[in-house]
Design a protein around this motif. Structure first.
Motif, short mmCIF file in Angstrom:
data_model
loop_
_atom_site.label_atom_id
_atom_site.label_comp_id
_atom_site.label_asym_id
_atom_site.label_seq_id
_atom_site.Cartn_x
_atom_site.Cartn_y
_atom_site.Cartn_z
N ILE A 103 10.76 124.84 30.00
CA ILE A 103 10.73 126.25 30.38
C ILE A 103 9.61 127.01 29.65
O ILE A 103 9.58 128.23 29.65
CB ILE A 103 12.09 126.92 30.14
CG1 ILE A 103 12.46 126.90 28.65
CG2 ILE A 103 13.17 126.27 30.97
CD1 ILE A 103 13.69 127.72 28.31
N GLU A 129 6.18 123.40 36.67
CA GLU A 129 6.62 124.77 36.98
C GLU A 129 8.13 124.76 37.21
O GLU A 129 8.59 124.41 38.29
CB GLU A 129 5.89 125.30 38.20
CG GLU A 129 4.37 125.38 38.04
CD GLU A 129 3.68 125.89 39.29
OE1 GLU A 129 4.03 127.01 39.73
OE2 GLU A 129 2.83 125.17 39.83
N CYS A 130 8.87 125.18 36.21
CA CYS A 130 10.33 125.06 36.28
C CYS A 130 10.96 126.08 37.23
O CYS A 130 12.12 125.91 37.64
CB CYS A 130 10.95 125.20 34.89
SG CYS A 130 10.86 126.87 34.20
N ASP A 131 10.22 127.15 37.60
CA ASP A 131 10.79 128.20 38.43
C ASP A 131 10.18 128.25 39.84
O ASP A 131 10.41 129.21 40.58
CB ASP A 131 10.59 129.57 37.76
CG ASP A 131 11.37 129.70 36.46
OD1 ASP A 131 12.56 129.33 36.45
OD2 ASP A 131 10.79 130.17 35.47
N ASN A 132 9.43 127.23 40.19
CA ASN A 132 8.79 127.20 41.51
C ASN A 132 9.51 126.21 42.43
O ASN A 132 9.31 125.00 42.31
CB ASN A 132 7.31 126.80 41.36
CG ASN A 132 6.56 126.86 42.68
OD1 ASN A 132 7.14 127.04 43.75
ND2 ASN A 132 5.25 126.72 42.62
N PRO A 133 10.36 126.70 43.34
CA PRO A 133 11.14 125.80 44.20
C PRO A 133 10.27 124.83 45.00
O PRO A 133 10.70 123.70 45.27
CB PRO A 133 11.89 126.76 45.14
CG PRO A 133 11.93 128.06 44.39
CD PRO A 133 10.65 128.11 43.61
N SER A 187 13.96 121.65 36.42
CA SER A 187 14.04 123.08 36.74
C SER A 187 14.70 123.84 35.59
O SER A 187 15.37 123.24 34.74
CB SER A 187 14.84 123.30 38.02
OG SER A 187 16.23 123.05 37.77
N ARG A 188 14.53 125.14 35.59
CA ARG A 188 15.19 125.97 34.59
C ARG A 188 16.71 125.78 34.68
O ARG A 188 17.39 125.67 33.65
CB ARG A 188 14.82 127.44 34.79
CG ARG A 188 15.40 128.35 33.70
CD ARG A 188 14.96 129.79 33.93
NE ARG A 188 13.52 129.95 33.84
CZ ARG A 188 12.87 130.19 32.71
NH1 ARG A 188 13.54 130.30 31.56
NH2 ARG A 188 11.55 130.33 32.71
N GLN A 189 17.23 125.74 35.89
CA GLN A 189 18.68 125.57 36.08
C GLN A 189 19.15 124.26 35.46
O GLN A 189 20.18 124.22 34.76
CB GLN A 189 19.01 125.59 37.57
CG GLN A 189 20.49 125.41 37.88
CD GLN A 189 20.76 125.27 39.37
OE1 GLN A 189 19.82 125.14 40.18
NE2 GLN A 189 22.03 125.31 39.75
N GLU A 351 21.48 130.77 27.71
CA GLU A 351 20.05 130.63 27.48
C GLU A 351 19.85 129.74 26.27
O GLU A 351 20.61 129.82 25.30
CB GLU A 351 19.40 131.99 27.20
CG GLU A 351 19.31 132.93 28.37
CD GLU A 351 18.58 134.22 28.02
OE1 GLU A 351 18.06 134.31 26.88
OE2 GLU A 351 18.54 135.12 28.86
#
Length: 425
Positions: A103, A129-133, A187-189, A351
């Motif tokens: 992240i 890129e952890c937030d790019n689907p 991913s961030r999730q 977090e």
């Protein structure tokens, strides 16, 4: 003990405490030729065929390596790995390097140059890129229900080589190995869900006792990371073990799990230091810049240092923290003064930085923490610690509450040395 020099940011403090034991790692001299060390490890991989027998001409190969915050010696070993791939018929155009940011922020061109060394400009490099689907692929769910979203380039490659370095990790047991993939290219999730395994289920509550430094067996965070990383089906691992000065001491290659375990074993043999009984006072330096650049980075030395103490003991921590906390939301978490309420807030909106804040406050409630840093009084007391202007003042403050002839340890490189009390097993 004789006088010991302790690093603080870019400065040094002289420390002399009669009768204190200095805890240092039993580290051998670094290899004069890290490239040769890498080549030797590639020639004899652990529980896996040599890299040249795994890949086939025309296959797309992705090499995963750490970002600038996790130095691994990549500029030494990546060119050797690429040379082996070329020798097996893999063209440069079929090789990509993905930076395992987790992240973290994207890297600058200068940072890419440092990570890739002579390969920069020759082999294509991409930041995760952890937030790019659009750049993520869902591989499935773990048995515990963690969705495993992985970098698309990694997931769609014919062959995946994961690289990194092995060191202690305060709740995953050790870094390296599976962490290059999860959280490295997840991913961030997925990152948040896998790290959340540090806690017991809500009906039990509290932190899992085996989610701690130097423990893999039974560690729920390690198990969650490993199960997720297995879904990537990596073909080969290369991990280094480094000296405190970030020189390559050893290289381990082969199967992701077996080669990583070998690196973990060496890390423990080098950096775990046994004590017959717990100390009353620990004087700990993070190791100076950049190990004490901010509070989040300095937490590692705090976490390791208190392992040397009895409950209620005192730690004097030298951590300059010129960049403050290291994350803009980190200090916000200390609005939770009660640890149970803090844990409940993390369960509601987890977090990773909040987990580090919780771990920091938990230690400040169990031990007396006297902090020497550039942080102000409000920030220091807000974390449950006491502020001292310098080492001399910190030692005077500590002495007022210590028994006569206190058992004392001094740890000059607190970010790497793990004290182990024999009586605690």
């Amino acid at each position: 003990m004789d006088q010991t020099t302790l690093r603080y940011g870019t400065e040094t403090f002289a420390c002399r405490l009669p009768g204190a034991r200095v805890l240092s790692a039993a580290v051998p001299a670094a290899a004069a030729n890290p490239e040769g060390l890498t080549a030797t490890a590639l020639d004899a991989p652990i529980d896996a065929p040599p890299l040249e027998k795994i890949v086939r001409p025309g296959e797309k190969v992705v090499i995963v390596t750490s970002d600038i915050t996790r130095y691994t010696g990549s500029e030494h070993y990546l060119p050797i790995v690429v040379e082996r791939l070329n020798g097996a018929g893999i063209a440069d155009a079929d090789i990509e390097i993905v930076i395992a940011l987790g992240i973290h922020r994207k890297q600058t061109e200068a940072e890419h140059r440092k990570i890739l060394g002579p390969l920069f400009g020759r082999i294509a490099v991409f930041d995760h890129e952890c937030d790019n689907p659009a750049e993520l692929v869902l591989l499935g769910e773990t048995a515990g229900g963690i969705p495993v979203w992985i970098n698309r380039r990694v997931a769609e490659a014919d062959r995946v080589i994961v690289t990194g370095t092995v060191g202690f990790h305060y709740f995953a047991g050790y870094g390296g190995g599976r962490k290059g993939l999860v959280p490295g290219v997840a991913s961030r999730q997925t990152c948040m869900a896998s790290h959340f395994a540090v806690f017991h289920p809500p009906e039990i509550g509290g932190k899992h006792p085996l989610a701690t430094t130097g423990v893999i067996e039974g560690n729920p965070v390690h198990e969650a990371l490993l199960e997720a990383a297995r879904m990537v089906k990596p073909d080969f691992l290369l991990n280094t073990v480094l000296s405190p000065e970030k020189e390559i001491l050893a290289v381990f290659c082969g199967d992701m799990e077996k080669a990583h375990e070998a690196g973990c074993d060496l890390t423990s043999r080098l950096y775990a230091v046994e004590l017959e009984e717990p100390a009353d006072l620990a004087v700990v330096s993070c190791g100076g810049h950049p190990k004490d650049i901010n509070v989040i980075q300095s937490h590692k030395a705090l976490h390791y240092g208190v392992q040397a103490l009895r409950p209620g003991g005192t730690i004097v921590l030298l951590a300059a923290c010129p960049d403050g906390f290291g994350n803009r939301t980190f200090f916000d978490w200390f609005r939770h003064r009660d640890l149970d309420a803090f844990e409940a807030a993390l369960r509601k909106g987890y977090e990773i930085n909040g987990q580090t804040a919780h771990a920091t406050l938990s230690k400040a409630r169990t031990f007396r923490v006297i902090l020497v840093s550039e942080l102000g009084e409000v920030e220091t007391t807000g974390m449950g610690m006491e502020k001292a202007a310098d080492l001399d003042e910190a030692l005077r403050m500590a002495s007022a509450a210590l028994p006569e002839n206190p058992r004392t340890v001094v740890i000059p490189d607190g970010g790497t040395v793990l004290p182990v009390i024999k009586s605690r097993g």
